[in-house]
Enzyme design. Structure first.
Site, PDB file in Angstrom:
ATOM      1  N   TYR A 108       0.822  -1.216   0.000  1.00 24.35           N
ATOM      2  CA  TYR A 108       0.000   0.000   0.000  1.00 24.35           C
ATOM      3  C   TYR A 108       0.855   1.265   0.000  1.00 24.35           C
ATOM      4  O   TYR A 108       1.892   1.313   0.655  1.00 24.35           O
ATOM      5  CB  TYR A 108      -0.899   0.029   1.245  1.00 24.35           C
ATOM      6  CG  TYR A 108      -1.744   1.285   1.313  1.00 24.35           C
ATOM      7  CD1 TYR A 108      -2.898   1.392   0.555  1.00 24.35           C
ATOM      8  CD2 TYR A 108      -1.354   2.373   2.093  1.00 24.35           C
ATOM      9  CE1 TYR A 108      -3.660   2.547   0.585  1.00 24.35           C
ATOM     10  CE2 TYR A 108      -2.113   3.529   2.126  1.00 24.35           C
ATOM     11  CZ  TYR A 108      -3.266   3.610   1.361  1.00 24.35           C
ATOM     12  OH  TYR A 108      -4.007   4.758   1.389  1.00 24.35           O
ATOM     13  N   TRP A 110       1.153   5.655  -1.740  1.00 19.75           N
ATOM     14  CA  TRP A 110       0.836   6.632  -2.780  1.00 19.75           C
ATOM     15  C   TRP A 110       1.806   6.625  -3.948  1.00 19.75           C
ATOM     16  O   TRP A 110       1.496   7.143  -5.008  1.00 19.75           O
ATOM     17  CB  TRP A 110       0.768   8.027  -2.161  1.00 19.75           C
ATOM     18  CG  TRP A 110      -0.614   8.376  -1.749  1.00 19.75           C
ATOM     19  CD1 TRP A 110      -1.374   7.723  -0.820  1.00 19.75           C
ATOM     20  CD2 TRP A 110      -1.427   9.442  -2.266  1.00 19.75           C
ATOM     21  NE1 TRP A 110      -2.603   8.330  -0.724  1.00 19.75           N
ATOM     22  CE2 TRP A 110      -2.654   9.386  -1.587  1.00 19.75           C
ATOM     23  CE3 TRP A 110      -1.220  10.435  -3.214  1.00 19.75           C
ATOM     24  CZ2 TRP A 110      -3.690  10.290  -1.836  1.00 19.75           C
ATOM     25  CZ3 TRP A 110      -2.251  11.336  -3.456  1.00 19.75           C
ATOM     26  CH2 TRP A 110      -3.470  11.252  -2.777  1.00 19.75           C
TER      27      TRP A 110
HETATM   28  N1  MGD Z   1      -1.479   8.681  12.429  1.00 19.68           N
HETATM   29  C1  MGD Z   1      -1.925   8.725  11.181  1.00 19.68           C
HETATM   30  N2  MGD Z   1      -1.383   7.935  10.250  1.00 19.68           N
HETATM   31  C2  MGD Z   1      -1.822   7.983   8.975  1.00 19.68           C
HETATM   32  C3  MGD Z   1      -2.855   8.881   8.606  1.00 19.68           C
HETATM   33  C4  MGD Z   1      -3.426   9.699   9.613  1.00 19.68           C
HETATM   34  O1  MGD Z   1      -4.356  10.499   9.353  1.00 19.68           O
HETATM   35  N3  MGD Z   1      -2.927   9.604  10.886  1.00 19.68           N
HETATM   36  N4  MGD Z   1      -3.269   8.940   7.297  1.00 19.68           N
HETATM   37  C5  MGD Z   1      -3.126   7.742   6.505  1.00 19.68           C
HETATM   38  C6  MGD Z   1      -3.409   7.963   5.095  1.00 19.68           C
HETATM   39  S1  MGD Z   1      -4.897   8.728   4.723  1.00 19.68           S
HETATM   40  C7  MGD Z   1      -2.586   7.520   4.105  1.00 19.68           C
HETATM   41  S2  MGD Z   1      -3.139   7.608   2.473  1.00 19.68           S
HETATM   42  C8  MGD Z   1      -1.276   6.902   4.391  1.00 19.68           C
HETATM   43  C9  MGD Z   1      -0.187   7.282   3.371  1.00 19.68           C
HETATM   44  O2  MGD Z   1       0.887   6.447   3.480  1.00 19.68           O
HETATM   45  P1  MGD Z   1       1.890   6.179   2.249  1.00 19.68           P
HETATM   46  O3  MGD Z   1       1.179   6.301   0.957  1.00 19.68           O
HETATM   47  O4  MGD Z   1       2.583   4.890   2.518  1.00 19.68           O
HETATM   48  O5  MGD Z   1       2.895   7.405   2.420  1.00 19.68           O
HETATM   49  P2  MGD Z   1       3.923   8.029   1.394  1.00 19.68           P
HETATM   50  O6  MGD Z   1       4.911   8.811   2.186  1.00 19.68           O
HETATM   51  O7  MGD Z   1       3.203   8.753   0.311  1.00 19.68           O
HETATM   52  O8  MGD Z   1       4.659   6.757   0.832  1.00 19.68           O
HETATM   53  C10 MGD Z   1       5.013   6.586  -0.490  1.00 19.68           C
HETATM   54  C11 MGD Z   1       6.448   6.048  -0.552  1.00 19.68           C
HETATM   55  O9  MGD Z   1       6.704   5.677  -1.894  1.00 19.68           O
HETATM   56  C12 MGD Z   1       7.991   6.155  -2.288  1.00 19.68           C
HETATM   57  N5  MGD Z   1       7.931   6.346  -3.738  1.00 19.68           N
HETATM   58  C13 MGD Z   1       7.488   7.410  -4.443  1.00 19.68           C
HETATM   59  N6  MGD Z   1       7.598   7.190  -5.770  1.00 19.68           N
HETATM   60  C14 MGD Z   1       8.116   5.957  -5.901  1.00 19.68           C
HETATM   61  C15 MGD Z   1       8.450   5.147  -7.022  1.00 19.68           C
HETATM   62  O10 MGD Z   1       8.293   5.535  -8.183  1.00 19.68           O
HETATM   63  N7  MGD Z   1       8.923   3.894  -6.760  1.00 19.68           N
HETATM   64  C16 MGD Z   1       9.112   3.431  -5.498  1.00 19.68           C
HETATM   65  N8  MGD Z   1       9.580   2.187  -5.355  1.00 19.68           N
HETATM   66  N9  MGD Z   1       8.837   4.185  -4.428  1.00 19.68           N
HETATM   67  C17 MGD Z   1       8.323   5.409  -4.625  1.00 19.68           C
HETATM   68  C18 MGD Z   1       8.201   7.423  -1.501  1.00 19.68           C
HETATM   69  O11 MGD Z   1       9.583   7.687  -1.356  1.00 19.68           O
HETATM   70  C19 MGD Z   1       7.482   7.107  -0.178  1.00 19.68           C
HETATM   71  O12 MGD Z   1       8.358   6.574   0.765  1.00 19.68           O
HETATM   72  O13 MGD Z   1      -0.859   7.270   5.711  1.00 19.68           O
HETATM   73  C20 MGD Z   1      -1.828   6.955   6.714  1.00 19.68           C
HETATM   74  N10 MGD Z   1      -1.262   7.157   8.033  1.00 19.68           N
HETATM   75  N1  MGD Z   2      -0.729  18.594   1.876  1.00 19.46           N
HETATM   76  C1  MGD Z   2      -1.253  17.372   1.996  1.00 19.46           C
HETATM   77  N2  MGD Z   2      -2.524  17.153   1.595  1.00 19.46           N
HETATM   78  C2  MGD Z   2      -3.065  15.897   1.698  1.00 19.46           C
HETATM   79  C3  MGD Z   2      -2.309  14.814   2.199  1.00 19.46           C
HETATM   80  C4  MGD Z   2      -0.975  15.080   2.643  1.00 19.46           C
HETATM   81  O1  MGD Z   2      -0.256  14.194   3.126  1.00 19.46           O
HETATM   82  N3  MGD Z   2      -0.485  16.362   2.518  1.00 19.46           N
HETATM   83  N4  MGD Z   2      -2.873  13.559   2.255  1.00 19.46           N
HETATM   84  C5  MGD Z   2      -4.026  13.299   1.387  1.00 19.46           C
HETATM   85  C6  MGD Z   2      -4.716  12.076   1.794  1.00 19.46           C
HETATM   86  S1  MGD Z   2      -3.982  10.592   1.413  1.00 19.46           S
HETATM   87  C7  MGD Z   2      -5.928  12.074   2.403  1.00 19.46           C
HETATM   88  S2  MGD Z   2      -6.699  10.595   2.746  1.00 19.46           S
HETATM   89  C8  MGD Z   2      -6.621  13.311   2.713  1.00 19.46           C
HETATM   90  C9  MGD Z   2      -7.217  13.270   4.121  1.00 19.46           C
HETATM   91  O2  MGD Z   2      -8.204  14.211   4.246  1.00 19.46           O
HETATM   92  P1  MGD Z   2      -8.850  14.455   5.696  1.00 19.46           P
HETATM   93  O3  MGD Z   2      -9.106  13.171   6.349  1.00 19.46           O
HETATM   94  O4  MGD Z   2      -9.977  15.395   5.509  1.00 19.46           O
HETATM   95  O5  MGD Z   2      -7.629  15.243   6.368  1.00 19.46           O
HETATM   96  P2  MGD Z   2      -6.976  15.362   7.796  1.00 19.46           P
HETATM   97  O6  MGD Z   2      -5.992  16.461   7.635  1.00 19.46           O
HETATM   98  O7  MGD Z   2      -6.473  14.067   8.305  1.00 19.46           O
HETATM   99  O8  MGD Z   2      -8.148  15.793   8.742  1.00 19.46           O
HETATM  100  C10 MGD Z   2      -8.848  17.004   8.577  1.00 19.46           C
HETATM  101  C11 MGD Z   2      -9.122  17.624   9.894  1.00 19.46           C
HETATM  102  O9  MGD Z   2      -9.985  16.828  10.679  1.00 19.46           O
HETATM  103  C12 MGD Z   2      -9.883  17.315  12.003  1.00 19.46           C
HETATM  104  N5  MGD Z   2     -10.250  16.247  12.940  1.00 19.46           N
HETATM  105  C13 MGD Z   2      -9.472  15.272  13.473  1.00 19.46           C
HETATM  106  N6  MGD Z   2     -10.184  14.494  14.312  1.00 19.46           N
HETATM  107  C14 MGD Z   2     -11.445  14.999  14.302  1.00 19.46           C
HETATM  108  C15 MGD Z   2     -12.667  14.644  14.968  1.00 19.46           C
HETATM  109  O10 MGD Z   2     -12.748  13.688  15.729  1.00 19.46           O
HETATM  110  N7  MGD Z   2     -13.758  15.409  14.681  1.00 19.46           N
HETATM  111  C16 MGD Z   2     -13.721  16.480  13.831  1.00 19.46           C
HETATM  112  N8  MGD Z   2     -14.843  17.157  13.623  1.00 19.46           N
HETATM  113  N9  MGD Z   2     -12.596  16.838  13.215  1.00 19.46           N
HETATM  114  C17 MGD Z   2     -11.479  16.102  13.432  1.00 19.46           C
HETATM  115  C18 MGD Z   2      -8.466  17.794  12.195  1.00 19.46           C
HETATM  116  O11 MGD Z   2      -8.457  19.076  12.801  1.00 19.46           O
HETATM  117  C19 MGD Z   2      -7.906  17.778  10.788  1.00 19.46           C
HETATM  118  O12 MGD Z   2      -7.163  18.923  10.482  1.00 19.46           O
HETATM  119  O13 MGD Z   2      -5.755  14.432   2.608  1.00 19.46           O
HETATM  120  C20 MGD Z   2      -5.023  14.454   1.381  1.00 19.46           C
HETATM  121  N10 MGD Z   2      -4.345  15.725   1.282  1.00 19.46           N
HETATM  122 MO    MO Z   3      -5.091   8.845   2.400  1.00 14.19          MO
END
Ligand code: MGD
Ligand code: MGD
Ligand code: MO
Length: 756
Positions: A108, A110
């Site tokens: 898994y 991005w």
């Molecule tokens: N505590 C907490 N944890 C969270 C979240 C949260 O809200 N709270 N959010 C979650 C969410 S929504 C998401 S989507 C995940 C995201 O988690 P990930 O998608 O695993 O995070 P990334 O850092 O985007 O990881 C992508 C990796 O791929 C590598 N990469 C980029 N391009 C290439 C390529 O072409 N080839 C290879 N081999 N590698 C490449 C990058 O260097 C990077 O290390 O994290 C989750 N974790």
């Molecule tokens: N710049 C940037 N943008 C991103 C990403 C990134 O890594 N960097 N990740 C992308 C990805 S993979 C995803 S999935 C999306 C995630 O999109 P979201 O899930 O919407 O994003 P978050 O920033 O995790 O959360 C939004 C807000 O929810 C609020 N929040 C947390 N807990 C609670 C709660 O219990 N109740 C309420 N009401 N609010 C709460 C926090 O204040 C937080 O700032 O964002 C995407 N956009």
């Molecule tokens: Mo995500």
């Protein structure tokens, strides 16, 4: 000599500027109305000290330590041939002795934009070429929503694509209530790329039409400051109780729409007794909710009345469902909107995950552009993606998921390309223990992430600007030639070359490459794209002309979309894809699963830890791990934006002035953040714009420049720079969705008295 070449990324389209082969910067496309500053971080990432430069093998692996040193070992550089031989040997051995069911390549993550070099597509195609792999399903973003919505209103993804657009809200809407906001920082990102970031502008446009915004959540900044949104800050994780309090008010003040409920929903009669308290002796009144949410009951009543009096759109962010019982706020959002009776009306009803990216609410097209074919996976076994640690620690163990019971496979080899579990997963100390179990771990990485440092074999791979690719996302408005701007760093090769090399050693070359090299594949994909284009009335030039042009504009998407308008017009002709064809306020199916933690209608269940629990005595701050504004997850942490944002070399943590004062802390202090699961350091920021009792530490910090980078224990480095997943708990949202519950975390913060 200066050269400019087009490129695309998850954070937008741009132009790479190089001089004599060295990348100076990436400039935003001038046609992008809100380009992302993250483009400025790309040069730092390309030339980072943390780049993996040569194929590397873990010392303990060579000594046969059985995995014990993963995460703490040094690495030995080896030649490409040696590394490929080793990888082929390990994969071959596990395949022969334990079968492909023992290979986990869910992988898994991005990865990067681009249709061909997309790492997940590459690794899955590779695995299928050699007989299959254990996969993962759903995502970290909105797994609970993905699993609950088909039971309630229909699958989530089409609803994201068909979401009511902001221009419709501007014209017809009056009030937008945003649970979890629509954080402007998140709008920088669309998976696969986005030519024009329109959402900030489209939302601001609503103001000109008199639309009012209310953001509900721990941070005022979850709404763009320009929207001048009202801010309601309940205790984190109590939104379901708040929504129940709103629903109860609508009911007792007769502000709900009985006619809508009768015509478009099922199960109101089963839910109503729960709401009134007839079923369990507890009325879910505004007072009841007020005590849970720590809000005045009048605020709740007043909000309910305003929602009923106006055309109101209720938004629920994905963050609310990355929490214990994360299915509930999603379900309850739909129920609340149904009670208001505005579902399917322009500017009314509900919307899910608007804060997730620049697609939801932005007018978009939908073109089925080609992608790298994955082949067929004969292995049936899978896990819900966030159950990775459980799987590795408990082979054969049973788990529930969406109404069925399954068993965890017994994994001998883990392969990761394009993702970072030591970024994305919870309770990293537990994940480390799990990662020490398999016989072999292989990772393709750009950088020495914590995941790379848990691998036995690490292949250095190219990043976007080191290879040619094509950005053609289903929903984007432009197709972009992603041109190689610089030579690969060190000995880095493309993922495709890594997998071709292993396939050659396992006798699977033809199945994987089909006799084509990377250029051949790009041209094949382009020919397929031309067919798709032709079928949609979009003539596309031949590959050479496209490459020369750099990008191609697609037709403007339709501006006006109203979610579920067809269903509202004619619920018989346009039945929803739920068992009843209607909105299910009560689901016989979900009830039939018999899950105490996700029964047949939305309920308030206290999370395992929250500010109302006993646990809050010892760990009195609710930790919000929001998405980072200055990077994408862990990506670009070594770039300019993230490094400039550090406080004393550490990731910033934000506290309310009262919480800082109570601990004798001042802005800029190094603090220790801890609970029973772990601890990390962070640099203090103080802001009145977060709810007292809340701490915000954004996800993804891992890069430590200089000395700290050489900590032999990579989790030690994460702790030093400030990574919140050392603190989060690793438990599924419920037996239904099994999503991450990262947002359910309590911590304590104290002044850091150690060195640095
Ligand atoms: N505590 C907490 N944890 C969270 C979240 C949260 O809200 N709270 N959010 C979650 C969410 S929504 C998401 S989507 C995940 C995201 O988690 P990930 O998608 O695993 O995070 P990334 O850092 O985007 O990881 C992508 C990796 O791929 C590598 N990469 C980029 N391009 C290439 C390529 O072409 N080839 C290879 N081999 N590698 C490449 C990058 O260097 C990077 O290390 O994290 C989750 N974790
Ligand atoms: N710049 C940037 N943008 C991103 C990403 C990134 O890594 N960097 N990740 C992308 C990805 S993979 C995803 S999935 C999306 C995630 O999109 P979201 O899930 O919407 O994003 P978050 O920033 O995790 O959360 C939004 C807000 O929810 C609020 N929040 C947390 N807990 C609670 C709660 O219990 N109740 C309420 N009401 N609010 C709460 C926090 O204040 C937080 O700032 O964002 C995407 N956009
Ligand atoms: Mo995500």
């Amino acid at each position: 000599m200066e050269q400019r070449t087009t490129t695309a990324s998850h954070w937008g389209m741009g132009e790479a500027v190089t001089v004599d082969g060295k990348l100076l910067r990436v400039e935003p496309d001038p046609r992008d109305p809100s380009p992302s500053d993250l483009l400025r971080s790309m040069a730092g990432m390309v030339y980072s000290d943390a780049r993996v430069r040569v194929p590397s093998v873990r010392e303990g692996f060579l000594a046969g330590d059985g995995g014990a040193g993963r995460g703490q070992d040094g690495y030995v550089p080896v030649s490409w041939d040696e590394a490929l031989d080793l990888a082929a040997r390990e994969i071959g051995r596990v395949r022969e002795t334990r079968g492909n069911e023992a290979i986990f390549a869910g992988s898994y993550g991005w990865a990067s934009a681009g249709r061909f070099h997309h790492a997940q597509s590459q690794v899955h195609r590779f695995m299928n070429a050699i007989g299959g792999y254990v996969r993962s399903v759903d995502n970290y973003s909105f797994a609970a929503a993905l699993v609950i919505t088909p039971h309630v209103v229909g699958p989530l993804r089409p609803m994201l694509r068909d979401a009511t657009t902001w221009p419709v809200v501007a014209k017809h809407g009056e009030l937008v209530v945003m649970f979890g906001g629509v954080p402007p920082g998140n709008m920088q990102i669309v998976g696969g790329g986005q030519a024009r970031h329109r959402i900030p502008g489209l939302m601001r446009k609503c103001l000109e039409f008199g639309v009012k915004f209310i953001t509900v959540g721990p941070q005022r900044s979850d709404a763009d400051a320009a929207l001048d949104a009202e801010w309601i800050a309940p205790r984190p994780n109590t939104d379901t109780a708040l929504m129940l309090g709103l629903a109860h008010t609508l009911l007792v003040e007769d502000l709900h729409d009985e006619a809508f409920l009768a015509r478009y929903t099922v199960g109101w009669d089963r839910f109503r007794p729960y709401l009134t308290g007839e079923a369990d002796g507890v009325a879910k009144s505004a007072e009841w909710a007020a005590a849970i949410c720590d809000l005045p009951a009048d605020t709740i009543r007043d909000l309910a009345r305003r929602m009923a009096a106006q055309r109101t759109l209720i938004l629920c962010a994905a963050s609310l469902q990355r929490a214990d019982h994360g299915e509930q706020p999603i379900w309850m959002t739909v129920v609340l909107a149904a009670m208001l009776g505005q579902v399917g009306l322009p500017g009314g009803g509900f919307g899910l995950c608007y804060g997730c990216n620049g697609i939801v609410g932005q007018p978009v097209n939908d073109y089925p552009w080609p992608s790298l074919p994955q082949g067929r996976n004969p292995v049936a076994s899978f896990i819900p993606v966030a159950r990775i640690t459980d799987m590795l620690l408990d082979p054969g163990g049973a788990f529930d998921y969406d109404g069925r019971e399954y068993a965890f496979p017994d994994i001998g080899l883990v392969y990761w390309a394009g993702g970072n579990p030591f970024h994305h997963h919870q309770d990293l100390a537990r994940l480390r223990e799990a990662f020490r179990r398999p016989e072999a771990v292989i990772v393709n990485e750009i950088s020495w992430t914590a995941t790379a440092r848990h691998a036995d074999i690490v292949f250095p791979v190219t990043s976007t600007l080191e290879r040619d690719d094509i950005a053609m996302s289903r929903h984007d408005e432009r197709i972009v030639a992603m041109k190689r701007a610089v030579d690969p760093i060190g000995e880095a090769r493309n993922d495709f070359d890594v997998f071709s090399g292993i396939c050659a050693r396992l006798g699977a070359s033809e199945a994987f490459t089909e006799g084509l090299d990377a250029q051949g594949w790009l041209e094949r994909l382009w020919e397929e794209a031309r067919e798709v284009g032709a079928a949609h009335g979009i003539p596309l030039p031949d590959f050479a002309d496209f490459w020369e042009a750099g990008s191609i504009d697609l037709p403007e998407p339709p501006e006006d979309k109203v979610l579920l308008a067809g269903f509202r017009d004619d619920p018989e002709a346009n039945r929803l894809p739920t068992p009843s064809g209607r909105i299910e306020i009560f689901s016989e199916t979900v009830q039939g699963f018999g899950y105490e933690d996700c029964p047949g209608h939305p309920v308030w269940r206290a999370p395992y830890e929250w500010l109302g629990s006993v646990e809050a005595k010892r760990h009195p701050l609710h930790l919000v791990t929001a998405q980072p504004i200055t990077r994408l997850h862990g990506q670009l942490d070594d770039g300019e934006m993230a490094q400039r944002d550090r406080v004393g070399g550490r990731e910033p943590i934000t506290l309310h002035p009262a919480d800082a004062a109570a601990r004798g802390l001042v802005e800029g202090d190094s603090v220790n953040v801890f609970n029973d699961r772990g601890a990390c350091r962070a640099g203090l920021r103080i802001s009145p714009d977060i709810r007292p009792g809340t701490a915000v530490l954004r996800t993804g910090a891992w890069f430590a420049p200089g000395e700290r980078r050489n900590d032999p224990d990579v989790l030690g480095t994460l702790a030093e720079v400030g990574n919140p997943n050392l603190l989060t708990r690793d438990k599924g949202t419920s037996r239904l969705g099994q999503g991450t519950s990262a947002q359910t975390t309590l911590v304590q913060v104290e002044k850091f008295r150690g060195v640095g």
